[in-house]
Design a protein around this motif. Structure first.
Motif, PDB file in Angstrom:
ATOM      1  N   ILE A 190       4.507   7.406  -8.043  1.00 50.36           N
ATOM      2  CA  ILE A 190       4.005   7.432  -6.673  1.00 50.36           C
ATOM      3  C   ILE A 190       2.540   7.817  -6.740  1.00 50.36           C
ATOM      4  CG2 ILE A 190       4.208   8.496  -4.403  1.00 50.36           C
ATOM      5  CD1 ILE A 190       7.136   9.082  -5.044  1.00 50.36           C
ATOM      6  N   SER A 191       1.681   7.037  -6.131  1.00 47.25           N
ATOM      7  CA  SER A 191       0.247   7.286  -6.259  1.00 47.25           C
ATOM      8  C   SER A 191      -0.455   7.120  -4.921  1.00 47.25           C
ATOM      9  CB  SER A 191      -0.366   6.340  -7.285  1.00 47.25           C
ATOM     10  OG  SER A 191      -0.274   5.002  -6.837  1.00 47.25           O
ATOM     11  N   LEU A 192      -1.536   7.879  -4.764  1.00 52.22           N
ATOM     12  CA  LEU A 192      -2.431   7.740  -3.629  1.00 52.22           C
ATOM     13  C   LEU A 192      -3.776   7.286  -4.183  1.00 52.22           C
ATOM     14  CD1 LEU A 192      -3.077   8.110  -0.614  1.00 52.22           C
ATOM     15  CD2 LEU A 192      -3.780  10.466  -1.148  1.00 52.22           C
ATOM     16  N   SER A 193      -4.285   6.190  -3.672  1.00 54.32           N
ATOM     17  CA  SER A 193      -5.526   5.632  -4.211  1.00 54.32           C
ATOM     18  C   SER A 193      -6.518   5.379  -3.093  1.00 54.32           C
ATOM     19  CB  SER A 193      -5.239   4.318  -4.957  1.00 54.32           C
ATOM     20  OG  SER A 193      -4.702   3.355  -4.076  1.00 54.32           O
ATOM     21  N   VAL A 204     -17.638  -8.268   1.310  1.00 51.36           N
ATOM     22  CA  VAL A 204     -16.728  -7.732   0.309  1.00 51.36           C
ATOM     23  C   VAL A 204     -15.786  -6.735   0.971  1.00 51.36           C
ATOM     24  CG1 VAL A 204     -18.251  -8.037  -1.685  1.00 51.36           C
ATOM     25  CG2 VAL A 204     -18.409  -5.961  -0.319  1.00 51.36           C
ATOM     26  N   LEU A 205     -14.725  -6.432   0.264  1.00 45.44           N
ATOM     27  CA  LEU A 205     -13.750  -5.454   0.749  1.00 45.44           C
ATOM     28  C   LEU A 205     -14.311  -4.056   0.536  1.00 45.44           C
ATOM     29  CD1 LEU A 205     -10.800  -5.316   1.848  1.00 45.44           C
ATOM     30  CD2 LEU A 205     -10.091  -4.943  -0.526  1.00 45.44           C
ATOM     31  N   GLN A 206     -14.295  -3.233   1.597  1.00 44.82           N
ATOM     32  CA  GLN A 206     -14.814  -1.880   1.477  1.00 44.82           C
ATOM     33  C   GLN A 206     -13.688  -0.854   1.645  1.00 44.82           C
ATOM     34  OE1 GLN A 206     -18.329  -1.858   4.149  1.00 44.82           O
ATOM     35  NE2 GLN A 206     -19.578  -2.016   2.312  1.00 44.82           N
ATOM     36  N   ARG A 207     -14.036   0.374   1.900  1.00 46.33           N
ATOM     37  CA  ARG A 207     -13.144   1.523   1.725  1.00 46.33           C
ATOM     38  C   ARG A 207     -11.816   1.412   2.491  1.00 46.33           C
ATOM     39  NH1 ARG A 207     -16.099   6.729   3.089  1.00 46.33           N
ATOM     40  NH2 ARG A 207     -15.773   6.016   5.237  1.00 46.33           N
ATOM     41  N   TYR A 208     -10.761   1.711   1.760  1.00 42.31           N
ATOM     42  CA  TYR A 208      -9.437   1.892   2.357  1.00 42.31           C
ATOM     43  C   TYR A 208      -8.640   2.814   1.438  1.00 42.31           C
ATOM     44  CZ  TYR A 208      -7.669  -1.429  -1.114  1.00 42.31           C
ATOM     45  OH  TYR A 208      -7.333  -2.050  -2.293  1.00 42.31           O
ATOM     46  N   PHE A 209      -7.630   3.476   2.000  1.00 42.02           N
ATOM     47  CA  PHE A 209      -6.716   4.337   1.256  1.00 42.02           C
ATOM     48  C   PHE A 209      -5.356   3.654   1.211  1.00 42.02           C
ATOM     49  CE2 PHE A 209     -10.006   7.093   2.817  1.00 42.02           C
ATOM     50  CZ  PHE A 209     -10.198   8.037   1.815  1.00 42.02           C
ATOM     51  N   MET A 210      -4.611   3.887   0.142  1.00 43.59           N
ATOM     52  CA  MET A 210      -3.305   3.237   0.007  1.00 43.59           C
ATOM     53  C   MET A 210      -2.339   4.146  -0.734  1.00 43.59           C
ATOM     54  SD  MET A 210      -2.310  -0.533  -1.515  1.00 43.59           S
ATOM     55  CE  MET A 210      -2.779  -1.348   0.014  1.00 43.59           C
ATOM     56  N   LEU A 211      -1.109   4.221  -0.215  1.00 43.82           N
ATOM     57  CA  LEU A 211      -0.002   4.924  -0.873  1.00 43.82           C
ATOM     58  C   LEU A 211       0.893   3.874  -1.518  1.00 43.82           C
ATOM     59  CD1 LEU A 211       1.378   7.713  -1.329  1.00 43.82           C
ATOM     60  CD2 LEU A 211       2.780   7.192   0.688  1.00 43.82           C
ATOM     61  N   THR A 212       1.157   4.028  -2.816  1.00 39.08           N
ATOM     62  CA  THR A 212       1.838   2.983  -3.588  1.00 39.08           C
ATOM     63  C   THR A 212       2.980   3.571  -4.397  1.00 39.08           C
ATOM     64  OG1 THR A 212      -0.279   1.847  -3.845  1.00 39.08           O
ATOM     65  CG2 THR A 212       1.511   1.116  -5.257  1.00 39.08           C
ATOM     66  N   MET A 244     -10.459   5.391  -7.157  1.00 41.74           N
ATOM     67  CA  MET A 244      -9.704   6.406  -7.880  1.00 41.74           C
ATOM     68  C   MET A 244      -8.285   6.489  -7.338  1.00 41.74           C
ATOM     69  SD  MET A 244     -10.766  10.189  -6.505  1.00 41.74           S
ATOM     70  CE  MET A 244     -12.468  10.058  -6.967  1.00 41.74           C
ATOM     71  N   SER A 245      -7.411   7.068  -8.136  1.00 41.16           N
ATOM     72  CA  SER A 245      -6.034   7.287  -7.710  1.00 41.16           C
ATOM     73  C   SER A 245      -5.471   8.501  -8.425  1.00 41.16           C
ATOM     74  CB  SER A 245      -5.169   6.049  -7.991  1.00 41.16           C
ATOM     75  OG  SER A 245      -4.921   5.913  -9.375  1.00 41.16           O
ATOM     76  N   LEU A 246      -4.507   9.152  -7.770  1.00 47.45           N
ATOM     77  CA  LEU A 246      -3.779  10.268  -8.348  1.00 47.45           C
ATOM     78  C   LEU A 246      -2.295   9.939  -8.218  1.00 47.45           C
ATOM     79  CD1 LEU A 246      -4.041  13.112  -9.604  1.00 47.45           C
ATOM     80  CD2 LEU A 246      -3.735  14.037  -7.288  1.00 47.45           C
ATOM     81  N   GLY A 247      -1.605   9.888  -9.363  1.00 41.78           N
ATOM     82  CA  GLY A 247      -0.207   9.477  -9.362  1.00 41.78           C
ATOM     83  C   GLY A 247       0.687  10.477 -10.056  1.00 41.78           C
ATOM     84  N   GLY A 284      -1.984   0.515  -6.522  1.00 36.43           N
ATOM     85  CA  GLY A 284      -2.879   0.491  -5.383  1.00 36.43           C
ATOM     86  C   GLY A 284      -3.990  -0.519  -5.506  1.00 36.43           C
ATOM     87  N   GLY A 285      -4.049  -1.214  -6.609  1.00 41.31           N
ATOM     88  CA  GLY A 285      -5.125  -2.160  -6.830  1.00 41.31           C
ATOM     89  C   GLY A 285      -6.331  -1.463  -7.416  1.00 41.31           C
ATOM     90  N   GLY A 286      -7.286  -2.218  -7.849  1.00 41.89           N
ATOM     91  CA  GLY A 286      -8.497  -1.665  -8.453  1.00 41.89           C
ATOM     92  C   GLY A 286      -9.445  -2.785  -8.761  1.00 41.89           C
ATOM     93  N   MET A 287     -10.581  -2.458  -9.331  1.00 39.96           N
ATOM     94  CA  MET A 287     -11.588  -3.480  -9.628  1.00 39.96           C
ATOM     95  C   MET A 287     -11.037  -4.548 -10.555  1.00 39.96           C
ATOM     96  SD  MET A 287     -15.104  -1.305  -9.974  1.00 39.96           S
ATOM     97  CE  MET A 287     -14.431  -0.085 -11.102  1.00 39.96           C
ATOM     98  N   ARG A 288     -10.150  -4.150 -11.481  1.00 40.27           N
ATOM     99  CA  ARG A 288      -9.651  -5.120 -12.445  1.00 40.27           C
ATOM    100  C   ARG A 288      -8.692  -6.103 -11.809  1.00 40.27           C
ATOM    101  NH1 ARG A 288      -6.963  -1.792 -16.824  1.00 40.27           N
ATOM    102  NH2 ARG A 288      -6.589  -0.376 -15.093  1.00 40.27           N
ATOM    103  N   GLY A 289      -8.072  -5.724 -10.703  1.00 39.92           N
ATOM    104  CA  GLY A 289      -7.069  -6.593 -10.107  1.00 39.92           C
ATOM    105  C   GLY A 289      -7.641  -7.724  -9.292  1.00 39.92           C
ATOM    106  N   ARG A 290      -8.905  -7.608  -8.903  1.00 43.12           N
ATOM    107  CA  ARG A 290      -9.432  -8.602  -7.977  1.00 43.12           C
ATOM    108  C   ARG A 290     -10.314  -9.587  -8.722  1.00 43.12           C
ATOM    109  NH1 ARG A 290      -8.998  -4.019  -5.205  1.00 43.12           N
ATOM    110  NH2 ARG A 290     -11.104  -3.274  -5.640  1.00 43.12           N
ATOM    111  N   ARG A 291      -9.665 -10.574  -9.286  1.00 45.91           N
ATOM    112  CA  ARG A 291     -10.390 -11.643  -9.980  1.00 45.91           C
ATOM    113  C   ARG A 291      -9.789 -12.972  -9.571  1.00 45.91           C
ATOM    114  NH1 ARG A 291     -10.108  -8.896 -15.830  1.00 45.91           N
ATOM    115  NH2 ARG A 291     -11.390  -7.093 -15.400  1.00 45.91           N
TER     116      ARG A 291
END
Length: 924
Positions: free
Chosen positions: A855-858, A885-893, A841-844, A284-291
């Motif tokens: 399968i995760s929801l983030s 900046v990019l703000q709140r969104y939900f994603m199913l991955t 956050m995410s729960l997978g 679902g992406g995260g802070m570490r992915g956006r560089r």
């Protein structure tokens, strides 16, 4: 006569002893699979006087000692993961070849230590810190980045991986360079469970490694030594996600390993600000992915489509190759608010801007190192970059004095340009047998071309004089070409067993040709009226010749190197319009440098490095043409600029206690620059002629580059780390103190912007188990800004950053991940957000055999507080910038992990770091 006879006899005896010396050679291999062990530490000790000589094996596991006198010797070999080796032998008159020396696997001994207590973190080998990956527990799907950031002295600062206070600039896997531009992607595309150990060292340049003489060009390097059982197979990950606000992400990466062969393929398309996809990417992406490129966190809303391919292999036993290709397409939309407070003025500047930029780029890098034979080496490094940029920038800017608006300017730039960059380096080195002489030659060429079109519109309201309002509509053509080449010739000679002398000659030539033509819009005729004052053609040529000697001495405890260079350079330039102008400058410089290293013990050392360099002005700085792309911040070049002369001093102390696993290092960086290229700012009459057609905008600040003395900066840092056994974690405390003094001119008066910075940080990383992986860090930074012209503009600024990252397997493949980043700012401009909390956050749920799928929801930015704040400090202003900046969104991955290794395959590991003939392998 008797004294003469005695002297002759002593001379004969010395010559006879010298003639009776010989060489000792051999190779070091693994006893289990007979693979070469490069970088092994080899010590030769003479029994008679206990004199020691130390060397290291080259990329093929070979070692060589020259001028060995007759007698009895003991040879000792040390290599991490293997048992120590020792052999006693006799040296007579003939050369001694010990043949292949087999080291036995030391895994059993390491396991015995782990049963008693904690696995050892690692050890210090000279200037190389080597860490044992088994001592750091990570989650099953962790990347090498997750692993190294648990290690002492390795952090992520401003999105960039740093080791021992410096940005990591080079990544190796089993001693092979990961060819490419993005260090972060390289680290994150290797699975943590594949790593046996991690080495941190200062890599030398290719030329220094080939010649054996340090040229001062160091690259902070991470070398990942992989586990033997993980060197044949593949590992990868693929993810697909869709979320609210039509957010999407589709990415995949695959790493294929076959002994010395490494192939990595990555692909990604998304609109959630991810620049790359890797093994360690959080679903679902995260802070570490956006560089972004270079690691910085990107601002704006970014759509990215990218594909990359990386290749490393050995073509036969003598040829090492690596290559990288990357295609990327990025569409960035970024709104910015900028507030600038000027020194020595009651004027402020505010700007609201909309920036949209579309970039298409193709990048190709290749490296071929051919070890022709034991006396000849060849290196070829070509690279190509093709890029096209389309951008639209719209600004609404105002200057304000004492609460009253002086000028309001609405302007835009619509740019479309393309660039081509071609480069190649050829490096050849020849060793003259056993004579100790080495000849190294290097030829480097580079060609760049940038051509494009720009449409500029401006509507400026002058509140002091409405008759001087401006309505401008212009078209600009730009064609700029640069061709440069350099040649280097190094000749080195061994003077004695522990010393060498080198002579160097270098010549370089840089030729620039810039053609900028501006046309005004005429109603009914289009852009037909040529505007000579805002146009410019400029050619400049910079030729430099440098030559001088170097002396190097090394023994078991210490080493030092002294270099002295004389440089003669000429700068020539010509301009056709807006007026005829010719430039001729000559520069004479002495460029000394030195390096000293002392080893208090095998795990404690001190290194001091001093270096001088020159930097010539760029084409943009030399061009005497007015740039009003931003009407309230116009600039003009200065053809009279000279080159900078820079002095750099670097000191570092390191200590590693293998028994307690305590790590401490500290360092000091210092820079002093003469003829520093800075800006001279004018808020009223300027001492140079402006075009008659130019209309003054109240509050505008002209900028022109000038040379000024007085720039210097110093920065110190430290890091202390040790295990915390009662919670099975690693604790690190780090800090830094920095000071910089930047000269500038404001209305012909010199201003010094003095910036003092204090920072301290704490970090706690878990080492509990693979099911619980956390990292907690907090750091505070206090910055003091003082200006000599106007002390009322002095400003203090405080930033505090706290981070928590948790990855926990809760129950039967249920994984909870969370990332929190809290930022607090004090002392910023009014209207700029002071604090925010970014919470992802995410729960997978793991699915399939061996839990290969998930399968995760983030949720990104759960609290919808994400902002971007940046403070910039210059010689004449302090500004704060807030960006979109990019703000709140939900994603199913959905994520699927690929992993398969072939057990029992014989690895062909080659850990060559560019080992040289005249000194230690790169960085050792």
């Amino acid at each position: 006569m008797k004294r003469l006879f005695t002297t002759l006899m002593l001379l004969v005896a010395m010559l006879q002893a010298f003639a009776q010396t010989t060489s000792v050679t051999g190779s070091v291999q693994s006893g289990s699979d007979k693979t070469a062990l490069p970088g092994a530490n080899v010590v030769l000790t003479r029994t008679a006087n206990a004199a020691k000589t130390v060397t290291a094996t080259d990329g093929e596991g070979n070692f060589r000692f020259e001028r060995v006198a007759q007698g009895q010797y003991t040879l000792e070999i040390n290599y991490i993961g293997f048992q120590n080796f020792s052999r006693t032998f006799q040296v007579a008159g003939a050369p001694v070849n010990l043949g292949p020396l087999m080291l036995q696997d030391g895994a059993t001994a390491i396991q015995e230590v782990q049963i008693i207590g904690r696995a050892p973190l690692g050890e210090q080998k000279g200037d190389t810190s080597q860490f044992n990956a088994k001592a750091f527990k990570t989650a099953p799907d962790a990347s090498a980045e997750d692993l190294v950031t648990k290690m002492p002295g390795v952090t992520v600062q401003d999105g960039k991986i740093q080791a021992q206070g410096e940005d990591v600039q080079q990544v190796m896997i089993d001693g092979k360079r990961y060819t490419g531009e993005d260090v972060n992607s390289a680290v994150r595309n290797l699975s943590a469970d594949m790593v046996e150990s991690v080495q941190v060292f200062d890599g030398q340049s290719d030329r220094a490694a080939f010649s054996g003489f340090d040229d001062g060009n160091r690259l902070k390097t991470l070398n990942f030594v992989t586990k033997k059982e993980k060197q044949h197979g593949y590992v990868g990950k693929a993810s697909a996600g869709y979320g609210t606000d039509e957010r999407y992400m589709l990415g995949a990466t695959v790493n294929y390993f076959n002994g010395s062969q490494r192939i990595t393929a990555t692909g990604l398309t998304n609109n959630i600000n991810m620049f790359d996809f890797s093994i360690g990417e959080t679903p679902g992406g995260g802070m570490r992915g956006r560089r972004g490129w270079g690691g910085e966190s990107p601002n704006g809303i970014i759509n990215t489509n990218t594909f990359g391919l990386n290749y490393n292999d050995m073509w036969g036993k003598k040829m090492e190759v690596s290559g990288n290709y990357n295609y990327s397409n990025r569409d960035v939309i970024n709104n910015q608010y900028r507030f600038r407070d000027f020194v020595n003025s009651d004027t402020t500047y505010t700007e609201n801007s909309l920036n949209q930029k579309i970039t298409d780029s193709h990048r190709f890098n290749f490296r071929l190192q051919y070890n022709i034979n034991e006396n000849n080496r060849l290196l070829i490094r070509p690279n190509v970059t093709i890029q096209r940029n389309e951008s639209l920038v719209g600004r609404n800017a105002s200057t304000i004095a004492n609460g009253d608006e002086l000028t309001n300017s609405i302007n835009s730039d619509n740019v479309d340009n393309a660039s081509l960059n071609l480069g190649n380096t050829i490096l050849y080195s020849h060793r003259f047998g056993d004579s100790g002489r080495i000849l190294t030659t290097e030829i480097e060429t580079r060609y760049t071309n940038t051509a494009g079109e720009t449409y500029q519109r401006e509507n400026t309201t002058n509140f002091l004089d409405e008759e001087r309002n401006v309505d401008r509509n212009q078209f600009i053509e730009l064609d700029r070409a640069n061709f440069s080449w350099s040649g280097n010739l190094d000749y080195s000679q061994r003077l004695a067993e522990k010393s060498r002398l080198q002579l160097e000659y270098n010549i370089s030539n840089r030729d620039n040709d810039s053609d900028k033509r501006t046309y005004d819009y005429v109603e009914g005729e289009g852009y037909s009226e040529f505007n000579s004052p805002l146009s410019n053609t400029f050619q400049n040529n910079y030729v430099a010749q440098r030559f001088g000697p170097s002396y190097q001495y090394k023994n078991e405890k210490s080493s030092f190197q002294l270099n002295a260079r004389y440089q003669y350079a000429t700068l020539r330039g010509e301009s056709e319009f807006p007026e005829l102008y010719s430039l001729k400058r000559d520069f004479n410089n002495v460029l000394p440098s030195a390096e000293y290293e002392y080893k208090f013990s095998k795990s404690t050392n001190l290194r001091i490095n001093y270096r001088t360099t020159t930097n010539e002005p760029s084409v943009d700085q030399l061009q005497d043409v007015l740039d009003i792309s931003n009407p309230l911040r116009p600039s003009i070049g200065n053809p009279s600029l000279g080159q900078e002369y820079q002095n750099r001093l670097f000191m570092r102390f390191r200590k590693f206690n293998a028994e307690t696993n305590q790590v401490f290092f500290m360092g000091i960086f210092g820079t002093m620059t003469q003829d520093y290229i800075t800006n001279s700012i004018y808020t009223r009459d300027v001492p140079f002629e402006l075009p008659e057609s130019y209309t003054y905008r109240p509050g505008a600040r002209f900028s022109r580059p000038v040379n000024l003395d007085g720039y210097w900066s110093v920065r110190s840092f430290f890091n202390y780390g040790q295990p915390v056994n009662f919670i099975s974690s690693n604790f690190n405390v780090n800090g830094s103190v920095g000071y910089s003094r930047t000269p500038g001119m404001i209305n012909e008066e010199i201003n010094y912007a003095n910036n003092t910075n204090f920072r301290v940080g704490l970090n706690l990383s878990s080492n509990i188990s693979e099911k619980v992986d956390f990292n907690v860090s907090t750091s505070g930074s206090y910055e003091l800004v003082e200006n000599t012209l106007n002390t009322t503009q002095n400003n203090n600024y405080y930033n505090h950053s706290s981070n928590l990252r948790l990855n926990a397997t809760i129950w039967k493949g249920l994984v909870y991940r969370t990332e929190l980043n809290h930022q607090f700012n004090s002392g910023l401009s009014e209207g700029v957000d002071q604090a925010y909390l970014l919470w992802n956050m995410s729960l997978g749920k793991k699915v399939f055999k061996n839990q290969q799928g998930e399968i995760s929801l983030s949720v990104n930015d759960l609290l919808k507080q994400n902002v971007s704040i940046e403070r910039n400090i210059a010689a004449d202003y302090v500004e704060d910038v807030q960006s979109t900046v990019l703000q709140r969104y939900f994603m199913l991955t959905f994520t699927y992990n690929l992993r398969k290794f072939i057990s029992g395959a014989a690895p062909e590991m080659n850990q060559n770091r560019g080992g040289n003939w005249g000194g230690r392998p790169g960085g050792h």
